[in-house]
Design a protein around this motif. Structure first.
Motif, PDB file in Angstrom:
ATOM      1  N   ASN A 137      41.471  21.026  49.164  1.00 28.69           N
ATOM      2  CA  ASN A 137      42.430  21.891  48.459  1.00 28.69           C
ATOM      3  C   ASN A 137      41.960  22.214  47.029  1.00 28.69           C
ATOM      4  OD1 ASN A 137      44.803  23.420  48.337  1.00 28.69           O
ATOM      5  ND2 ASN A 137      45.958  21.728  47.408  1.00 28.69           N
ATOM      6  N   ILE A 138      40.730  22.684  46.934  1.00 29.78           N
ATOM      7  CA  ILE A 138      40.130  22.999  45.638  1.00 29.78           C
ATOM      8  C   ILE A 138      40.434  24.452  45.278  1.00 29.78           C
ATOM      9  CG2 ILE A 138      37.935  23.260  44.418  1.00 29.78           C
ATOM     10  CD1 ILE A 138      36.934  20.913  46.249  1.00 29.78           C
ATOM     11  N   LYS A 139      41.127  24.656  44.169  1.00 30.36           N
ATOM     12  CA  LYS A 139      41.525  25.995  43.750  1.00 30.36           C
ATOM     13  C   LYS A 139      41.123  26.332  42.312  1.00 30.36           C
ATOM     14  CE  LYS A 139      45.563  26.014  46.819  1.00 30.36           C
ATOM     15  NZ  LYS A 139      47.057  26.113  46.891  1.00 30.36           N
ATOM     16  N   ASP A 140      40.973  25.306  41.481  1.00 27.14           N
ATOM     17  CA  ASP A 140      40.699  25.546  40.067  1.00 27.14           C
ATOM     18  C   ASP A 140      39.784  24.442  39.551  1.00 27.14           C
ATOM     19  OD1 ASP A 140      40.792  26.638  37.524  1.00 27.14           O
ATOM     20  OD2 ASP A 140      42.971  26.432  37.280  1.00 27.14           O
ATOM     21  N   TRP A 141      39.256  24.643  38.355  1.00 22.60           N
ATOM     22  CA  TRP A 141      38.280  23.722  37.783  1.00 22.60           C
ATOM     23  C   TRP A 141      38.784  22.273  37.692  1.00 22.60           C
ATOM     24  CZ3 TRP A 141      33.320  25.168  37.187  1.00 22.60           C
ATOM     25  CH2 TRP A 141      33.047  26.548  37.228  1.00 22.60           C
ATOM     26  N   PRO A 142      40.039  22.032  37.303  1.00 21.64           N
ATOM     27  CA  PRO A 142      40.483  20.624  37.252  1.00 21.64           C
ATOM     28  C   PRO A 142      40.419  19.911  38.598  1.00 21.64           C
ATOM     29  CG  PRO A 142      41.959  22.017  35.973  1.00 21.64           C
ATOM     30  CD  PRO A 142      41.042  22.942  36.717  1.00 21.64           C
ATOM     31  N   TYR A 239      37.671  31.557  44.750  1.00 23.41           N
ATOM     32  CA  TYR A 239      37.498  32.117  43.416  1.00 23.41           C
ATOM     33  C   TYR A 239      38.408  31.383  42.441  1.00 23.41           C
ATOM     34  CZ  TYR A 239      34.705  36.117  44.908  1.00 23.41           C
ATOM     35  OH  TYR A 239      33.692  36.919  45.391  1.00 23.41           O
ATOM     36  N   PRO A 240      37.844  30.698  41.462  1.00 23.32           N
ATOM     37  CA  PRO A 240      38.697  30.072  40.457  1.00 23.32           C
ATOM     38  C   PRO A 240      39.366  31.153  39.594  1.00 23.32           C
ATOM     39  CG  PRO A 240      36.399  29.953  39.780  1.00 23.32           C
ATOM     40  CD  PRO A 240      36.407  30.533  41.164  1.00 23.32           C
ATOM     41  N   PRO A 241      40.436  30.843  38.905  1.00 21.47           N
ATOM     42  CA  PRO A 241      41.104  31.861  38.083  1.00 21.47           C
ATOM     43  C   PRO A 241      40.219  32.406  36.970  1.00 21.47           C
ATOM     44  CG  PRO A 241      42.523  29.954  38.414  1.00 21.47           C
ATOM     45  CD  PRO A 241      41.164  29.576  38.908  1.00 21.47           C
ATOM     46  N   VAL A 242      39.293  31.573  36.482  1.00 20.31           N
ATOM     47  CA  VAL A 242      38.435  31.977  35.377  1.00 20.31           C
ATOM     48  C   VAL A 242      37.029  31.454  35.614  1.00 20.31           C
ATOM     49  CG1 VAL A 242      39.065  29.932  34.012  1.00 20.31           C
ATOM     50  CG2 VAL A 242      38.173  31.965  32.844  1.00 20.31           C
ATOM     51  N   SER A 243      36.030  32.255  35.245  1.00 22.33           N
ATOM     52  CA  SER A 243      34.633  31.835  35.367  1.00 22.33           C
ATOM     53  C   SER A 243      33.794  32.652  34.392  1.00 22.33           C
ATOM     54  CB  SER A 243      34.127  32.009  36.802  1.00 22.33           C
ATOM     55  OG  SER A 243      32.885  31.346  36.986  1.00 22.33           O
ATOM     56  N   ILE A 244      32.529  32.385  34.353  1.00 21.27           N
ATOM     57  CA  ILE A 244      31.641  33.049  33.402  1.00 21.27           C
ATOM     58  C   ILE A 244      31.096  34.350  33.982  1.00 21.27           C
ATOM     59  CG2 ILE A 244      29.504  31.913  34.162  1.00 21.27           C
ATOM     60  CD1 ILE A 244      28.835  31.632  31.094  1.00 21.27           C
ATOM     61  N   ARG A 245      30.855  35.313  33.126  1.00 18.13           N
ATOM     62  CA  ARG A 245      30.173  36.545  33.523  1.00 18.13           C
ATOM     63  C   ARG A 245      28.672  36.299  33.396  1.00 18.13           C
ATOM     64  NH1 ARG A 245      31.265  42.509  33.367  1.00 18.13           N
ATOM     65  NH2 ARG A 245      29.279  43.547  32.934  1.00 18.13           N
ATOM     66  N   ALA A 246      27.985  36.245  34.517  1.00 20.26           N
ATOM     67  CA  ALA A 246      26.534  36.010  34.543  1.00 20.26           C
ATOM     68  C   ALA A 246      25.825  37.360  34.486  1.00 20.26           C
ATOM     69  CB  ALA A 246      26.148  35.264  35.810  1.00 20.26           C
ATOM     70  N   GLU A 247      24.906  37.513  33.561  1.00 22.03           N
ATOM     71  CA  GLU A 247      24.228  38.788  33.352  1.00 22.03           C
ATOM     72  C   GLU A 247      22.705  38.609  33.417  1.00 22.03           C
ATOM     73  OE1 GLU A 247      27.369  41.275  30.659  1.00 22.03           O
ATOM     74  OE2 GLU A 247      26.149  39.794  29.574  1.00 22.03           O
ATOM     75  N   PRO A 248      22.147  38.579  34.619  1.00 23.93           N
ATOM     76  CA  PRO A 248      20.692  38.465  34.756  1.00 23.93           C
ATOM     77  C   PRO A 248      19.988  39.669  34.132  1.00 23.93           C
ATOM     78  CG  PRO A 248      21.816  38.078  36.840  1.00 23.93           C
ATOM     79  CD  PRO A 248      22.832  38.646  35.911  1.00 23.93           C
ATOM     80  N   PRO A 304      39.112  40.155  42.115  1.00 18.91           N
ATOM     81  CA  PRO A 304      39.200  40.090  40.645  1.00 18.91           C
ATOM     82  C   PRO A 304      39.353  38.652  40.163  1.00 18.91           C
ATOM     83  CG  PRO A 304      41.290  40.781  41.575  1.00 18.91           C
ATOM     84  CD  PRO A 304      40.333  40.698  42.724  1.00 18.91           C
ATOM     85  N   LEU A 305      38.807  38.383  39.009  1.00 19.12           N
ATOM     86  CA  LEU A 305      39.026  37.123  38.314  1.00 19.12           C
ATOM     87  C   LEU A 305      38.714  37.350  36.841  1.00 19.12           C
ATOM     88  CD1 LEU A 305      36.133  34.537  38.739  1.00 19.12           C
ATOM     89  CD2 LEU A 305      35.870  36.939  39.334  1.00 19.12           C
ATOM     90  N   THR A 306      39.196  36.479  36.003  1.00 17.52           N
ATOM     91  CA  THR A 306      38.909  36.580  34.574  1.00 17.52           C
ATOM     92  C   THR A 306      37.516  36.047  34.311  1.00 17.52           C
ATOM     93  OG1 THR A 306      41.245  36.337  33.999  1.00 17.52           O
ATOM     94  CG2 THR A 306      39.633  35.872  32.270  1.00 17.52           C
ATOM     95  N   MET A 307      36.666  36.870  33.706  1.00 14.70           N
ATOM     96  CA  MET A 307      35.306  36.440  33.373  1.00 14.70           C
ATOM     97  C   MET A 307      35.106  36.487  31.861  1.00 14.70           C
ATOM     98  SD  MET A 307      32.709  37.965  36.262  1.00 14.70           S
ATOM     99  CE  MET A 307      33.581  39.393  36.880  1.00 14.70           C
ATOM    100  N   PHE A 308      34.638  35.389  31.312  1.00 10.14           N
ATOM    101  CA  PHE A 308      34.311  35.358  29.886  1.00 10.14           C
ATOM    102  C   PHE A 308      32.793  35.416  29.720  1.00 10.14           C
ATOM    103  CE2 PHE A 308      34.699  30.954  31.367  1.00 10.14           C
ATOM    104  CZ  PHE A 308      33.503  30.401  30.942  1.00 10.14           C
ATOM    105  N   ARG A 309      32.365  35.852  28.554  1.00 13.69           N
ATOM    106  CA  ARG A 309      30.939  35.929  28.240  1.00 13.69           C
ATOM    107  C   ARG A 309      30.497  34.698  27.461  1.00 13.69           C
ATOM    108  NH1 ARG A 309      31.740  41.767  28.419  1.00 13.69           N
ATOM    109  NH2 ARG A 309      29.914  42.718  29.416  1.00 13.69           N
TER     110      ARG A 309
END
Length: 341
Positions: A137-142, A239-248, A304-309
């Protein structure tokens, strides 16, 4: 042998050398070879793009083109190029990896501006790959640090996937109101749940799928979909609610290309990645295209998900490398703490 006979023999030898050189020149003028050094999880997309580009190149020039590939952990690949691997082009997971090659003198300064979109042909993110039915039941980072959960992720020292997963986990705390002290504690707990650190993303997938180690894998989005396909549905993506925007990013290794006479072909090859036809191929392989129109066409393919840089959790990639991944920095400190179970 008379002097006249010796002279005739030398003339014939000279003609033979001339013909040999002429033959080599003719062969090389009708064929070219590129070495593309890339990171661990791009094998499939590179193969697909290479096939299309080779057909166009040969149709337009009448020359035969071979594109050889090298794949591995992004930071390890950068080091290989710096140490002498004769890449014509590089596409690596992180800006800092290509910039390290540029700092060595092999890539001209200003490389980011030589291609569209700051040399970023597509972007991606880090997702969770879990066993069928998501039994933990893995849904988020915690959820990754709950008792009994094992996490598979690559080593940040060698892998772009590893660095991005680390930063995604860090940002999952700090971009949602948590302090850096809380992020430090969370990352320490997280790495206590990691039984093995592979050198790259594909190795992590092998460990998770084939060796069946772990309950969740932190993976590139495209790698997650490949894992679902290869396992025939034995794993699924969360898909977690938030993750990083990876920019190769990608660049011509100018020093090598000039020496090998492949600059024009190498530049054309990398520009090909930004064409709409190839951007669609990129989307079909579960990388997020940089072309806005193609991205809109395929928007339903990507949840969709929230992506931070990286700039949301540091001053930039140089700062992130120094703070998190250099010798004795936060990852090393966390690793030592995590080892004290």
């Amino acid at each position: 042998m008379t002097f006249r006979g010796l002279a005739a023999l030398m003339t014939l030898a000279a003609i033979g050398v001339s013909l040999a050189i002429s033959g080599c020149t003719k062969k090389s003028s009708n064929s070219q070879e590129l070495l593309h050094v890339s990171y661990d999880v791009t094998r499939e997309i590179c193969t697909a793009v290479n096939e299309k580009f080779i057909k166009r190149y040969e149709a337009e020039t009448g020359k035969k083109l071979t594109i050889k590939q090298s794949h591995g952990g992004s930071s390890s690949q950068a080091r290989s190029v710096i140490d002498g691997l004769k890449a014509d082009v590089v596409s690596l997971a992180l800006w800092i990896d290509i910039n390290a090659i540029a700092k060595s003198g092999l890539i001209e300064t200003g490389w980011e501006n030589r291609l569209p979109n700051e040399s970023i042909p597509y972007f991606s993110t880090v997702v969770f790959v879990v066993r069928k039915g998501n039994p933990k039941n893995i849904k988020d980072w915690p959820d990754l640090v709950r008792e009994g959960v094992e996490v598979i992720t690559p080593n940040p020292k060698s892998s772009g996937n590893g660095k991005l997963s680390f930063l995604a986990a860090w940002g999952s705390v700090t971009t949602r109101g948590g302090s850096e002290e809380e992020a430090m504690k969370y990352l320490t707990d997280l790495y206590r749940h990691v039984p093995v650190l592979e050198s790259g993303g594909r190795g992590a997938t092998t460990t998770f799928l084939n060796k069946r180690i772990g309950d969740v894998q932190l993976a590139w989005e495209n790698e997650g979909y490949l894992a679902v396909k290869e396992s025939k549905g034995e794993v699924e993506i969360v898909y977690p609610p938030v993750s990083i925007r990876a920019e190769p990013v990608t660049a011509v290794v100018t020093s090598n290309a000039k020496r090998k006479g492949t600059t024009e072909t190498a530049e054309a090859y990398l520009k090909f990645y930004f064409e709409p036809e190839v951007q669609k191929l990129i989307a079909e392989n579960f990388f997020r295209p940089s072309d806005p129109q193609v991205a809109e066409e395929f928007q339903e393919k990507f949840p969709p998900l929230t992506m931070f840089r990286v700039t949301d959790i540091s001053k930039g990639w140089d700062d992130a490398q120094t703070r998190f991944f250099s010798e004795g920095a936060l990852f090393d400190q966390i690793s030592k703490l995590a080892a004290k179970r």
